[in-house]
Enzyme design. Structure first.
Site: not given
Ligand code: UD1
Ligand code: MG
Length: 444
Positions: A12, A14, A18, A372
Site C-alpha cells: 500500500a 503507492g 491520480r 436538544y
Molecule cells: C503489477 C504486477 C503485474 C500485474 C499487475 C496487476 C509487478 C512487477 N507487476 O504491475 O504483473 O499484472 O500488478 O495489477 O509486480 N507498490 C508498492 N511499492 C512499490 C511498487 C508498488 O507498494 O514500490 C504497490 C502499489 O501501490 C500497488 C501494487 O504494489 O498497490 C502494484 O504496483 P503497481 O505499480 O500498480 O504494479 P503494476 O505495474 O500494475
C-alpha cells in the site's frame, strides 16, 4: 482449521496521485469501509496469523485501521518496485510462516475463496503461486508465460514483453503466494535489470523455476483483481461489490424488488424473508431480522430492525435505533438513538430522538421529541400502550407513563403518570355570532 501458519503482506505504498486526494489511496471507501479494510478482512478470513502493511512514509491515516486489525506497518522509503516493497517487511519473515500471501491494498474485491485456493496450492507443494486471470484487455498487466504443458515459467511485464508475448491474454492479477521458508532467498536474488528499472516481485516465478521449484497458477475472474487508480475505478469497484452483495442477500432469502437500486454497507446483515423495496441505502451497522420489510426510499444506519418490523416509505433511521418486533415506522419519520417497542407505531412525519417508546404505543402524526436544549441532549421516555396525539412536542427530559393519553397539539414539559390524560395547549373558544359583530365593526 488450517494447521499451516499464514502471513499476509499488503502492498500500500503507492502514491495514488491520480486520486487527486489528501487521503491515502487505500483509505478511500468501498461500501463504507476503506479499501485496505476489505483486504485486511480477507486476510483475516483466510487465516492470516500475521499481517504486514507496507505503506509510504507519511501515510499516517492508515495506522488506526492497521492497528485495529492487529497488523504491523512497515515503511518503504523509496518506491523501487513490488519486490522491494515486500522486502520492507524483511524483519517480519523471521521465523518464516508456512504460507506468505502478497496482496495489494488497492485491489479490494479479492475473495476469501480465491485466497484459500492459493493457500491450498502451497499446501499441495507449490513454492510460488500466482493469481492469474484472462484479461479482456491485457494491456499493462504482467503476462503469464507457460511451457507446452501449460506449466508456468515466468511473468513478463508489459514493458519488457515482445510483440508475441503481448498477445497473451492470461495475466497476473497481482496476488502472489510463497512458501515462507524459501521466500527471502528468492527475493534477495531479484534485480532491477528491466525496462522500468524496478525490483519486480513477479521475477520470483523465473527464479523459482531456475531452482527447479514448482510454480503454479490459480485462476480467478477479472472482477476480483480489479485495481483502483482513479475515482472512476473506485466507482466501478463499488458497483461490482454492490452487485455481489445483492446476489448474496437474494441467495440468502431476501426479496429485492429492484436490486440495482439497493446499496448495502460492508457489514449489513439481512435475514430471510426480508423484503426491500427500491431505493434503499444502508449505512454501517445495520441488522435486519427475518421477515422485516423496508419500503421504498429509506436510509438506515446503525439500526436493528427486529422481525416483522416495517419502515418507510421515506423513513430515516439513524445510529442507536432499534425497531421492535412488528413495529411500524411510516413515511417521513426520522428515528435516532431510540428504542421503539414491539408493535409500536410512528406512522407519519415524526422525529423521535434519544427516546424509548413502549410496546403498542401509538405516536401520532407530527410528534416531535425536543431532545436538544441548545447545549445537551435529553431523553424522552414513553411507556407501553400509550397514545400521543398528533402534533405534540415532547420537551425532554420528560417521562410519559403506560397507557397515558396526550391530547393532540400538546407541548409536554412535565412528566405524565400512568393512565393520565395530559392536555397542554390553549383551550378552544367558540364565539357564537362573532362574524356579524366583526363585519359591523368593519363598517364603522
Ligand atoms: C503489477 C504486477 C503485474 C500485474 C499487475 C496487476 C509487478 C512487477 N507487476 O504491475 O504483473 O499484472 O500488478 O495489477 O509486480 N507498490 C508498492 N511499492 C512499490 C511498487 C508498488 O507498494 O514500490 C504497490 C502499489 O501501490 C500497488 C501494487 O504494489 O498497490 C502494484 O504496483 P503497481 O505499480 O500498480 O504494479 P503494476 O505495474 O500494475
Ligand atoms: Mg497497477
Amino acid at each position: 482449521m488450517n494447521a499451516r501458519s499464514c502471513q499476509v503482506v499488503i502492498l500500500a505504498a503507492g502514491e495514488g496521485t491520480r486520486m487527486n486526494s489528501s487521503l491515502s489511496k487505500v483509505m478511500h471507501e468501498v461500501a463504507g469501509l476503506p479499501m485496505l479494510g476489505h483486504v485486511l478482512t480477507a486476510a483475516k478470513a483466510v487465516g492470516a496469523n500475521r499481517t504486514a502493511v507496507i505503506s509510504a512514509p507519511g501515510a499516517d491515516d492508515l495506522a488506526g485501521l492497521v492497528a485495529a486489525a492487529a497488523g504491523e506497518t512497515f515503511f518503504q522509503d523509496r518506491r523501487l518496485g513490488t519486490a522491494h516493497a515486500v522486502l520492507a517487511a524483511r524483519s517480519a519473515f523471521n521465523p518464516p510462516a508456512d504460507d506468505v500471501l502478497v496482496l495489494f491494498g488497492d485491489t479490494p474485491l479479492i475473495t476469501v475463496d480465491t485466497l484459500a485456493r492459493m493457500r491450498k496450492a502451497l499446501a499441495d507443494g507449490a513454492v510460488v503461486v500466482v493469481l492469474g486471470f484472462s484479461a479482456s484487455d491485457p494491456t499493462g498487466y504482467g503476462r503469464l508465460l507457460t511451457d507446452d504443458n501449460g506449466a508456468l515459467q515466468a511473468i513478463r511485464e508489459q514493458k519488457d514483453a515482445t510483440e508475441s508475448e503481448r498477445r497473451i491474454r492470461l495475466c497476473n492479477g497481482g496476488v502472489m503466494g510463497f512458501r515462507g521458508g524459501g521466500l527471502l532467498s528468492i527475493l534477495d536474488r531479484i534485480d532491477n535489470d528491466n525496462a522500468k528499472g524496478e525490483y519486480y516481485l513477479t521475477d520470483a516465478v523465473r527464479i523459482a523455476n531456475e531452482d527447479g521449484l514448482l510454480t503454479v497458477v490459480v485462476e480467478a475472474g477479472e472482477d476480483e483483481v480489479r485495481g483502483v487508480n482513479i475515482r472512476a475505478d473506485l466507482a466501478a469497484v463499488e458497483r461490482i461489490w454492490q452487485d455481489r452483495r445483492r446476489q448474496m442477500a437474494m441467495a440468502q432469502g431476501a426479496t429485492l424488488v429492484a436490486p440495482e437500486t439497493v446499496h448495502f454497507a460492508h457489514d449489513t446483515i439481512i435475514g430471510r424473508d426480508v423484503v426491500i423495496e427500491p431505493n434503499v441505502v444502508f449505512g454501517p451497522g445495520v441488522v435486519v431480522d427475518d421477515g422485516a420489510r423496508i419500503n421504498a426510499f429509506c436510509q438506515i444506519a446503525g439500526a436493528h430492525l427486529h422481525s416483522g418490523a416495517q419502515i418507510g416509505p421515506f423513513a430515516r433511521l439513524r445510529p442507536g435505533t432499534a425497531i421492535g418486533e412488528n413495529a411500524k415506522i411510516g413515511n417521513f419519520c426520522e428515528i435516532k438513538n431510540a428504542d421503539i417497542g414491539t408493535g409500536a407505531k410512528v406512522n407519519h412525519l415524526s422525529y423521535i430522538g434519544d427516546a424509548s417508546v413502549g410496546a403498542a404505543t401509538n405516536i401520532g402524526a407530527g410528534t416531535i421529541t425536543c431532545n436538544y436544549d441548545g447545549r445537551a441532549k435529553h431523553r424522552t421516555e414513553i411507556g407501553a400502550g400509550s397514545f400521543v396525539g398528533s402534533n405534540s412536542a415532547l420537551v425532554a427530559p420528560v417521562r410519559i407513563g403506560d397507557e397515558a393519553y396526550i391530547a393532540s397539539g400538546s407541548v409536554i414539559t412535565e412528566d405524565v403518570e400512568d393512565r393520565a390524560l395530559a392536555v397542554a395547549r390553549g383551550r378552544q373558544v367558540n364565539k357564537a355570532g362573532w362574524m356579524e359583530r366583526f363585519r359591523s365593526r368593519q363598517r364603522d
